[in-house]
Design a protein around this motif. Sequence first.
Motif, short mmCIF file in Angstrom:
data_model
loop_
_atom_site.label_atom_id
_atom_site.label_comp_id
_atom_site.label_asym_id
_atom_site.label_seq_id
_atom_site.Cartn_x
_atom_site.Cartn_y
_atom_site.Cartn_z
N GLY B 99 0.80 -1.21 0.00
CA GLY B 99 0.00 0.00 0.00
C GLY B 99 0.84 1.27 0.00
O GLY B 99 2.03 1.26 0.34
N GLN B 100 0.19 2.35 -0.38
CA GLN B 100 0.89 3.63 -0.41
C GLN B 100 1.35 4.01 1.00
O GLN B 100 2.48 4.37 1.22
CB GLN B 100 -0.03 4.71 -0.99
CG GLN B 100 0.60 6.09 -1.07
CD GLN B 100 1.72 6.15 -2.08
OE1 GLN B 100 1.82 5.30 -2.98
NE2 GLN B 100 2.60 7.12 -1.95
N TYR B 101 0.42 3.90 1.95
CA TYR B 101 0.76 4.12 3.36
C TYR B 101 0.45 2.86 4.14
O TYR B 101 1.19 1.92 4.11
CB TYR B 101 0.02 5.35 3.91
CG TYR B 101 0.34 6.61 3.14
CD1 TYR B 101 1.65 7.11 3.11
CD2 TYR B 101 -0.63 7.28 2.42
CE1 TYR B 101 1.96 8.24 2.39
CE2 TYR B 101 -0.32 8.42 1.70
CZ TYR B 101 0.98 8.90 1.68
OH TYR B 101 1.29 10.01 0.97
N GLY B 102 -0.72 2.85 4.79
CA GLY B 102 -1.06 1.66 5.57
C GLY B 102 -1.76 0.59 4.74
O GLY B 102 -2.08 -0.48 5.24
N GLY B 103 -2.03 0.88 3.49
CA GLY B 103 -2.69 -0.12 2.64
C GLY B 103 -4.15 -0.34 2.96
O GLY B 103 -4.72 -1.38 2.63
N VAL B 104 -4.80 0.64 3.63
CA VAL B 104 -6.20 0.46 4.02
C VAL B 104 -7.10 0.28 2.81
O VAL B 104 -8.00 -0.56 2.80
CB VAL B 104 -6.68 1.67 4.87
CG1 VAL B 104 -8.18 1.65 5.03
CG2 VAL B 104 -5.99 1.64 6.21
N CYS B 210 -7.15 14.11 -1.97
CA CYS B 210 -6.41 14.55 -3.15
C CYS B 210 -6.41 16.07 -3.19
O CYS B 210 -7.45 16.69 -3.27
CB CYS B 210 -7.06 13.97 -4.41
SG CYS B 210 -6.30 14.51 -5.94
N PHE B 211 -5.23 16.68 -3.13
CA PHE B 211 -5.12 18.14 -3.19
C PHE B 211 -4.74 18.61 -4.59
O PHE B 211 -4.87 19.77 -4.90
CB PHE B 211 -4.15 18.66 -2.13
CG PHE B 211 -4.77 18.68 -0.75
CD1 PHE B 211 -4.99 17.49 -0.07
CD2 PHE B 211 -5.16 19.87 -0.16
CE1 PHE B 211 -5.59 17.48 1.19
CE2 PHE B 211 -5.75 19.88 1.10
CZ PHE B 211 -5.97 18.69 1.78
N TRP B 212 -4.21 17.74 -5.35
CA TRP B 212 -3.98 17.98 -6.78
C TRP B 212 -3.52 16.71 -7.43
O TRP B 212 -3.00 15.81 -6.79
CB TRP B 212 -2.94 19.08 -7.08
CG TRP B 212 -1.70 19.08 -6.20
CD1 TRP B 212 -1.36 20.07 -5.33
CD2 TRP B 212 -0.64 18.10 -6.13
NE1 TRP B 212 -0.17 19.77 -4.70
CE2 TRP B 212 0.28 18.57 -5.18
CE3 TRP B 212 -0.39 16.89 -6.77
CZ2 TRP B 212 1.45 17.87 -4.85
CZ3 TRP B 212 0.76 16.19 -6.45
CH2 TRP B 212 1.66 16.68 -5.50
C1 LIG Z 1 -3.34 12.06 -7.33
C2 LIG Z 1 -3.38 11.75 -5.85
C3 LIG Z 1 -3.14 12.78 -4.95
C4 LIG Z 1 -3.22 12.52 -3.60
N1 LIG Z 1 -3.01 13.53 -2.72
C5 LIG Z 1 -3.13 13.31 -1.40
C6 LIG Z 1 -2.93 14.34 -0.46
O1 LIG Z 1 -2.64 15.46 -0.83
N2 LIG Z 1 -3.08 14.07 0.85
C7 LIG Z 1 -3.39 12.82 1.30
O2 LIG Z 1 -3.52 12.62 2.48
N3 LIG Z 1 -3.55 11.81 0.43
C8 LIG Z 1 -3.43 12.01 -0.90
N4 LIG Z 1 -3.61 10.98 -1.77
C9 LIG Z 1 -4.00 9.67 -1.27
C10 LIG Z 1 -2.83 8.82 -0.85
O3 LIG Z 1 -1.77 8.97 -1.73
C11 LIG Z 1 -3.20 7.34 -0.80
O4 LIG Z 1 -3.73 6.93 -2.02
C12 LIG Z 1 -4.25 7.04 0.22
O5 LIG Z 1 -3.82 7.51 1.47
C13 LIG Z 1 -4.54 5.57 0.32
O6 LIG Z 1 -3.43 4.91 0.83
P1 LIG Z 1 -3.35 3.33 0.95
O7 LIG Z 1 -2.09 2.97 1.62
O8 LIG Z 1 -4.61 2.85 1.49
O9 LIG Z 1 -3.24 3.00 -0.58
P2 LIG Z 1 -3.27 1.67 -1.41
O10 LIG Z 1 -3.74 0.52 -0.66
O11 LIG Z 1 -1.96 1.61 -2.05
O12 LIG Z 1 -4.37 2.01 -2.50
C14 LIG Z 1 -4.24 3.08 -3.36
C15 LIG Z 1 -5.37 3.04 -4.32
O13 LIG Z 1 -5.38 4.24 -5.05
C16 LIG Z 1 -5.71 3.98 -6.37
N5 LIG Z 1 -5.05 5.01 -7.17
C17 LIG Z 1 -3.72 5.14 -7.34
N6 LIG Z 1 -3.49 6.20 -8.12
C18 LIG Z 1 -4.68 6.73 -8.45
C19 LIG Z 1 -5.06 7.81 -9.25
N7 LIG Z 1 -4.15 8.58 -9.85
N8 LIG Z 1 -6.35 8.06 -9.39
C20 LIG Z 1 -7.27 7.27 -8.81
N9 LIG Z 1 -6.96 6.24 -8.03
C21 LIG Z 1 -5.67 5.97 -7.84
C22 LIG Z 1 -5.22 2.59 -6.64
O14 LIG Z 1 -6.10 1.96 -7.53
C23 LIG Z 1 -5.23 1.92 -5.31
O15 LIG Z 1 -6.35 1.11 -5.21
C24 LIG Z 1 -3.52 11.21 -3.12
C25 LIG Z 1 -3.72 10.20 -4.06
C26 LIG Z 1 -3.67 10.46 -5.41
C27 LIG Z 1 -3.89 9.34 -6.37
#
Ligand SMILES: Cc1cc2nc3c(=O)[nH]c(=O)nc-3n(C[C@H](O)[C@H](O)[C@H](O)COP(=O)(O)OP(=O)(O)OC[C@H]3O[C@@H](n4cnc5c(N)ncnc54)[C@H](O)[C@@H]3O)c2cc1C
Lengths: 644, 365
Positions: B99-104, B210-212
């Motif tokens: 996951g990006q962070y905690g994979g929630v 998403c902030f941008w």
């Molecule tokens: C363009 C963008 C900007 C972001 N900006 C912020 C921010 O400013 N502050 C903040 O707190 N969080 C932001 N996030 C969210 C953050 O990056 C993580 O996606 C979120 O916290 C979920 O984390 P996770 O560990 O659960 O992710 P993961 O379990 O890794 O899941 C991420 C999911 O996001 C989906 N994804 C990836 N890229 C995109 C995309 N470009 N468009 C649509 N879906 C996508 C994937 O399909 C995946 O399912 C942003 C995400 C994106 C895509």
Amino acid sequence: MSASGVRLDDPGRSVLLTGNEAVARGALEAGIAYASSYPGSPSAEVLEVLAALAEERGFYAEWSVNEKVALEGAAAASLAGLRSICIMKADGLNVALDTLTALSASGTKGGLVVVVADDPGAHSSVKEEDSRYLGKVAHLVILEPADPQEARDMTVAAFGLAEQLRAPVMLRCVTRVCHASGNVVLGTLPPKPAGRPHIGCQERYITHVAYHRIQEERLAQAREIGEGWPFNAYQGPPEPEILVITAGPGYLYAREAVEVLGLEGRVGILKLGMSWPLPEKFLLRHLKSASKVLFVEEVEPFHEENVGYLVACHLEEVFPLALYGKKSGHVAGPKGPGLGEIDVDTVIRALAALAGIPYEAQPGDYGREARELVKKIPRRELGFCAGCPHRASFWALKTAIALDGREVVVLGDIGCYTLGAGRSGHYLMQTVHAMGSGVGMASGLGKLERLGFSQPVVALVGDSTFYHAAVPALINARYNQSRFLLVVLDNGTTAMTGHQPHPGSGVTALGKRVPALSMEEVAGAFGIPVTVHDPYDVKGAVEALYRLLRQDGVRVLVLRRAYALLTARQEKKPRVYVDPKRCLGDACGCHRFCSRVFGCPANTWDAALGRAKIDETVCTGCGVCATLCPQGAIVVEEVTRNGA
Amino acid sequence: MPGGPGDLLRQVLQTGQCVSCGLCLDLCPYLQAAAERVVMIHHCGLEEGNCFRVCPRTPTDWEEMDRRVFGAPRADHVLGHYRQILFARATDPVVAAAGQYGGVVSALIIFALDGGKIRGAVLTAGAPGEMPQPALAVSPDEVLACAGSKYSAAPSLRALHEAARRGVEPVAVVGRPCQVLAVRKLQAVQGIEAHHLAGRKVALVVGLFCFWALEPGFHAFLRAVAGKARILKVDFSPESMLVRTDRGPLCKPVEEVRGFIRPACRECFDPTAEFADVAVGSTEYDEAWNTLVIRSKRGEALVRAALEAGAIEVRPYPPERLPALRAAVRSKKLRALEVQASRGESSYLLIPAGYRQALTGRDQR
Ligand SMILES: Cc1cc2nc3c(=O)[nH]c(=O)nc-3n(C[C@H](O)[C@H](O)[C@H](O)COP(=O)(O)OP(=O)(O)OC[C@H]3O[C@@H](n4cnc5c(N)ncnc54)[C@H](O)[C@@H]3O)c2cc1C
Ligand code: SF4
Ligand code: SF4
């Protein structure tokens, strides 16, 4: 097209032949040894028939890469002492003209007949050209048959004349002769060509200004021959009030017009079988006795101008005499004088006016009734055939250009894809000139960068055109470091004129399998990168186009797919139908994409059901619409080879 | 607010307001995209169209949307409707690592798939440094393959139509806030056959903070930054871009990527996916955890079930961090209103007067 009537060895028998078949028959009777052509309407069938008979009659026939090469091949046979024929459409004469003017100066040996078919009204051409003017420029004798019988007769005579004059003779046909059918009395078929082709070590065939005198002398000689030439004929009263001067099918119209108006006692018809040079004495004899002259000819006022000049030179002898025709506005088809075809009505109106007879061509309610009837005829737009790969290619190109986002310039070319300049091709083409000119223009545009031109350039050619005229332009572009994308719309044949083979198809006119000369090899040899893609895979084609649009230099994309009608004849076609449950009808955002925008003739609309429908009799089973329907409502049902 | 393709062209596509959500793509054959640029290939000629109805950048009735999704007007004008804010992370170390962070997000989707609540998920695929692509995931492995944030505006909602065509239903959608809004607008479309069904088949909407989003040119920039190294992960802190590669970490000031910000995003009024069932973001300090905002009843049920099954774990959101989050969101919203006002054209931001006032006053919480 049928060779069965043409091949009959039954002298004196009358058979129904088209003008094109009659020309072929004449050539057989004249004992040709060599026939060549580049396919073009309305004369494409001449070589088709000849090619079918070449083996059994022991001569050579070929579809050449272009008209110039075709003429050079036929000329070579002539120089070797053989009779040869070269067939082309009017536009083809432009391509071959350089060679033709030179041959006329150098002279020839075996009879060389150049058949040029004009297309008045441009039914299947991009322009309307009267090739007689070019024949005159080339100092050639020009013969003009009026019907299939004359087409045969004049073809036979042309070979003799060419040998007598030792120069090519031009046979000018128009669509209404080429495609008309009529009874033709057959002559004798000679034994297979005898005599060994040979060019003696003392023979020279060289073009030089010194031969201009010979060309003029030859024309003078031909003029003398023309005076007694049976195809230059007069019929009518000895002292007619109105003299109709005509040639080609105009002669038939004039005869009918005189009959309809009952003017046999007042009007005489002078038919010119030899339109150039003019039989001046013969003409003057009849001009002296008339007070009005009406010129009936297609397309341009060729006789009108040349006879007009003759009249001016002999004013005292022929005075008083008034000339009528296109210039006076009397001979005018529906589009106006000197434009398009003429017909019997045109001539009746002109003659009635000159004779001072009231004549109403459409009595009573006829006009109104006709207009009502015309409304009932379903409008058929000119467009690509069902299953034509070009439709898919144009949609892909339109998509790719939109995705690219820049102002892409699209240069067109001549072929059935020229229809892409219209709705069928979403009006994408911005230029249409001559075969291969789009590529030459692309080469030029690609060099305008230093002057601030930054638009991407796409040139479109067909597969046949690629070989015909695109290759030199491609060499030019590559050598001069131009930049553009050449898209070859390759359906494997010269589809416009009836699917004749070309160097890429791997079959010759005689049906022999030979190694094909692929575009990849040709362009590849110039160091130009070539991509090949199937236009039926629209999505992939869009990606390829999009990617290539962004590249630099000269690059080629071949959108290759055998023409569906050809393949459908060979294989069992899949069944394609609309699932009315999945088609959303007018509730879909596509707004009838398949029938209205994509526009394949097989995609129709079921008004009762409010759903799209496929006309399975028209559908070729290509399945492209199924890949584009946003609802996936079009189903392609593969049919196995062995039935079922 | 009816409108058609002509209006979409004038109000959204030609003004650079398209956020490349991807929902209009494949609604008809005329809207297509290349490199996250949506173009209209052909004007279908209709006065009104679904493209205009579902686009998140055509005028939106926010109050109506609040009522539709949550059954009530919003009480919180900064964060929108929510039931609870938590810190959360995946319990499965494989998911957490991917996951990006905690994979929630990935954990919740995998949980919903495994439990049969959904049969597929509309996600975004693509390796760092490459152009992301819409993806329809139907297995946990495919979900994991899509984990990680891709920072450009992938038109992932296109995969929703693919799901409808392939008969994969019901589905979850994971998307940026604009994409969440688009899906809600699609669900609000009445009386259209079929897509339509695509809208009705969405059982769960997971929004991302998403902030941008960045222009696609960012991916090439990223490749150039990494050089020969293989990029493993990209992340942003408020000050910098952090690139983890197989040859070690790289860091660039965030200023260097600001030029890539998609202009349409400057007008975005919704950084926290207000209409999602749950919204997920970073914690801004602990990489191993996510911020999880539970918004709808449906979202709440899902999180509870996932907790019970042990798919995720949670801890309370630290109250002292809330003001910072609120301030960031509030200022983003105010900036959006400003940018919109300066452009002086009508936009999707038909923000009701009450919403504006509540924002411009002092934040009471
Ligand atoms: C363009 C963008 C900007 C972001 N900006 C912020 C921010 O400013 N502050 C903040 O707190 N969080 C932001 N996030 C969210 C953050 O990056 C993580 O996606 C979120 O916290 C979920 O984390 P996770 O560990 O659960 O992710 P993961 O379990 O890794 O899941 C991420 C999911 O996001 C989906 N994804 C990836 N890229 C995109 C995309 N470009 N468009 C649509 N879906 C996508 C994937 O399909 C995946 O399912 C942003 C995400 C994106 C895509
Ligand atoms: S924002 Fe979404 S719906 Fe609107 S035009 Fe862009 S891709 Fe289409
Ligand atoms: S900032 Fe807004 S508009 Fe831009 S991608 Fe994120 S949610 Fe969409």
